[in-house]
Design an enzyme around this catalytic site. Sequence first.
Site: not given
Lengths: 331, 331, 331, 331
Positions: D60, D129
């Site tokens: 990322e 998450h």
Amino acid sequence: MAKTKTNTEDYLRMYRQMVRIRTFEDNANQLYLSAKMPGLTHMYSGEEAVAVGICEALKFTDKITSTHRGHGHCVAKGAEFKEMFCELLGKEEGYCRGKGGSMHIADQSNGNLGANAIVGGSMGIATGSAFTAKMLGKDDVTVCFFGDGATAQGLMYEVMNMAALWNLPVIYACENNGYSEYTKTEEIAAGSITARAEAFGIEAHQVDGQDVLAVNALTQKLVERARKGEGPFFLELMTYRYHGHHVGDINREYYRSKDEEKDWKENRDPIIRFRTWLVSEGVATEDEIEAMNAEIKKDAEAAVDYALNAKYPDVSEVDMHVFTDIKHALA
Amino acid sequence: MAKTKTNTEDYLRMYRQMVRIRTFEDNANQLYLSAKMPGLTHMYSGEEAVAVGICEALKFTDKITSTHRGHGHCVAKGAEFKEMFCELLGKEEGYCRGKGGSMHIADQSNGNLGANAIVGGSMGIATGSAFTAKMLGKDDVTVCFFGDGATAQGLMYEVMNMAALWNLPVIYACENNGYSEYTKTEEIAAGSITARAEAFGIEAHQVDGQDVLAVNALTQKLVERARKGEGPFFLELMTYRYHGHHVGDINREYYRSKDEEKDWKENRDPIIRFRTWLVSEGVATEDEIEAMNAEIKKDAEAAVDYALNAKYPDVSEVDMHVFTDIKHALA
Amino acid sequence: MREITLSQAVNEALAEEMRRDERVFIIGEDVAEAGTPFKVLSGLVEEFGTGRVVDTPIAEPGFMGIAVGAAMTGTRPVVDLMFGDFIYLIMDQLCNQAAKTHYMSGGKLNVPLVLRTNLGATRRSAAQHSQSLHALVAHIPGLKVAMPSSAYEAKGLMKTAIRDDNPVVIFEDKLMYQDKAPVPEEEYLIPFGKANVKREGSDITLIATSSMVQVAEKAAEILAQDGIEAEVIDPRTIVPLDEETLLKSVRKTSRAIVIDEGHQSYGITGEIAARLNEKAFYHLDAPVLRMGAMDVPVPFSPALEDVTVPTPDGVAENARRLMSGEMIHAA
Amino acid sequence: MREITLSQAVNEALAEEMRRDERVFIIGEDVAEAGTPFKVLSGLVEEFGTGRVVDTPIAEPGFMGIAVGAAMTGTRPVVDLMFGDFIYLIMDQLCNQAAKTHYMSGGKLNVPLVLRTNLGATRRSAAQHSQSLHALVAHIPGLKVAMPSSAYEAKGLMKTAIRDDNPVVIFEDKLMYQDKAPVPEEEYLIPFGKANVKREGSDITLIATSSMVQVAEKAAEILAQDGIEAEVIDPRTIVPLDEETLLKSVRKTSRAIVIDEGHQSYGITGEIAARLNEKAFYHLDAPVLRMGAMDVPVPFSPALEDVTVPTPDGVAENARRLMSGEMIHAA
Ligand SMILES: Cc1ncc(C[n+]2csc(CCOP(=O)(O)OP(=O)(O)O)c2C)c(N)n1
Ligand SMILES: Cc1ncc(C[n+]2csc(CCOP(=O)(O)OP(=O)(O)O)c2C)c(N)n1
Ligand SMILES: [Mg+2]
Ligand SMILES: [Mg+2]
């Protein structure tokens, strides 16, 4: 030293650019010492052959990303003294209207995407710039400058992986000056720096960063190949910074010896070496070189004077440029 | 297959642990399919020889860090079915009182510092655990499990560098199952994974992850050496996941073929291979093995039943455990 | 009482706690021989050795991750993050890992870790070395956040932080390192969640953090000349926040300004103001005002930088407007 | 009007803008053949090819950095960040680089980049998450932040974002991907900084973002049964924030609740409430209330997770308390 160009003009421009960097830094240091410059700054002196050897292998539309030690890259990619000193002093006519300062100096007019105060922070940017070239079908190459210390940042491995997978036209140029801040490279870098790039399938070279012709010759070849889609490449340039980590780092014997500094300055100085070669090869006479040095000195002094007297940005600029489309972000 | 242990009990425990993992996963998958499990989960089936081969080379106080695909590591390091199923179902008696779930299951009682839902997120934790051992003068070794996909995370290179510089007793165990989510490893990993570790001066080995004895033999040697301060080490374990990326990843032919799956399952299954070896070497009879399998199956079913009927944590627990010293964080 | 600098106070706190508990260690860049660029840690490596004052490569995510793992396994790391601006680099390890581990493990794993970093602009360090980013971490459950406003607080809060079993982030004001304050020779700790009334007053409450406490005190002096008695309160920790003391004051004075050096929008002033408005609504004679740093990246140019942060005059002016009822009519 | 899902709306927006401007490309994990785990991008790689729908390794920070550099040099990346929780990993590239480049360069460099990510709990995805982290980026000057509350907004805001020359972060609610809403066939854009009054009412203003807009609308229905007319406003973008529309409503209703799925403390509800209190003080009959997610990591167990976020009943109850004057007396 390698004999790579036969063009006198090129040689003289390289010499000139190296002296311009050194001269810029001497003046910047002086500004700091005389308390005329806000903040701190990091001198590039001693590393001139790296920036110049590389940037002279680039064309105008090629891009570079730079570091906290970025004045050398900026000059080498074509910047002017006046706008640079204005920036260092926080003046409106600086490349970034005084908003960036030394650690963020950028000169997009010459393809310098900017210095970066985050160590390793520009590795993604450089790789992204190469991505643009590939995506838009341009043959521009991007050079990412960074220090040995920056090789500890994980970001480097992330972007090298993608650059390798996608054959991006980027050259990672690691300026190994033996130190990151007050720490020797061997204390912070395990294994081999070039092997790290090679493990991602990237061709890597170690080169004498004090030899401008060697740096330039190798870079020319790699740039050529990168333009053809054979990139990325990795360079480890062995070099040395003459000053402290920043201008305020005066007492540094606890981490490196005066003898070591003396040795590099006296025996491996990139400007002295190249000058000797230029004279011995008959490219220039001592007089011509002295004249060039003097002219650069004068230019720099004039630019410093100009910058010292230039005006600061108007205070109303403080909330401009936060967004492109909102004139005053806080209005 | 390598013949590394002559101890029947060890062999049988390894077999048993592999079957326990497979059985656990079959039940977990079933819970998902019958809509009895909240959320999604990632099956370890097919990779059992990795977790078991490694964890059987560790002692109780050694540590591991685990991944989103973490049930196998958890079982292999000594966890019980009951607490595991309770955790997967969000029940109070789960290892984490139902607060973690499958992706965060931890079992500190057996040295499992926890699964991690951030790919690569536990690499620092594992290295830090090894740091503790070195600093406090313990001879514990830490194994860091992660997937091939996680090798793209920069964090790995940052911590490998430090582990190498400081000779930390950590083993980086890369479970290369050929895929990260829906992407083949070769599409996301340039160069060589083991060479990346080697570039940091870390000894690296590639090993057949379907051969529990090979994994175990190599790990035993490396663990021994790590205890003596010769670490870190890096292992690339070639393996395969039988299920989709997660239990809901059913139609996966667009990224991998049924033939490929079939080949691994039929010809390289770690349990079948080891079972065949156990029988042919006379370590166990087919009957003994069947009995073991049946017993494990019964255990698992009982644990599932227990977990299904167990109670959820009381709602007042929602703001407990935010801090160690404030009973209810929102009170 | 003797006076020492904030830098010495931090140094003493660390030395005392490291003597007291051999599990405490320091990890970060140039923390050992160099004692950090701010020289805060000078002398510690001489007393405690490089095993407990650990120099790292420039790999913030990496050493933060190592600290998390070390903390989980029995040590008590103090992480040195050279500039608060680098907190972006370690957010995953800090917020996904350290902050959540205790909760996700159902209370079974602890992360007794201190992150020492700094904040504050007007040092001519430009946009990437001048940020005050405490709002980011204050938003994440599981982290405690301390903001010392003088040498006295710096020592007492640091000692408390080191003994806390939770991750604690301490933001020191980098412009205050050389500021002296009375600090007792005897050991003391400052509890978290107890605000300090720095100056009593009945007309208006000035709530200020870190660097802004001095600003508020100076504003109070200015206001006193106009006959306005301002009460100045330093919350000391923003997580946990001592709402009671703040509310008590505001219920008394009926007016308040919250002053902080973080960007104003979506920063901590909004939270504090909202709580006061909500819980002292009936007592307020005017809306709670907020003064944060401007919502602009910190500009390099001194001409611009100085206007981005609250000043004593600015605070005094707003206080006068509140007293005059001007804000009510405006609203 | 035809109804399409939020997922289809995003897909259409991307396809239309990619057709319109060939500099637009998508970069992220499993965005191509897989079309992301949420299948939002299905079909795009078939139309635009892998050169413009770019699958990355799990890196990322790396691909975010590449996007920043690509945006600076003439392309318009749409970065796909699979879960909003991973934003911690890219904070440096987003906040130190993308957000500040335009400002630091004195307006000379632009970063026209869109970061697409998501938020929202109650999906049984546990603490890493399930976070709603928009407050972190809203605090950083230089970033625009959009929070679509339905398929209609998702499409219109995405198209505006792609055409914006600044970095824009869009948070989609991952639980809403399959929710349908009327979306015109004809092209439309939704301007930033214009709030949408979803429902008119005169008694109380419910200001809600993203996932919470539905919650507020349901609460309004419940309240209508009691004869309380709630006005529901969706700011659509929190940077820029349409203060005027919010203030107008609150000045009319004299009461407000701000509802958001981010953690309540030091989140966006505090900012909005503080601004309303400050600028509509005179008009308020009760303090502005805030309802964010609980200040706890998101627990896995359904029994706990469901109580962490605001519900229609909870909002209705608070609204009734505000109407009854209860909160005033409590304060
Ligand atoms: C992410 C980050 N960490 C730390 C620093 C502080 N810092 C500035 S320069 C520097 C040393 C960099 O060393 P190197 O990359 O070798 O470059 P050099 O200064 O030698 O040219 C450090 C640690 C920083 N600016 N950014
Ligand atoms: C930082 C981060 N990025 C992306 C994801 C989403 N994700 C979960 S598992 C996974 C693939 C991991 O592949 P690998 O490391 O090879 O492990 P495997 O699933 O094959 O065991 C991805 C991309 C994540 N959880 N964390
Ligand atoms: Mg260096
Ligand atoms: Mg994998």
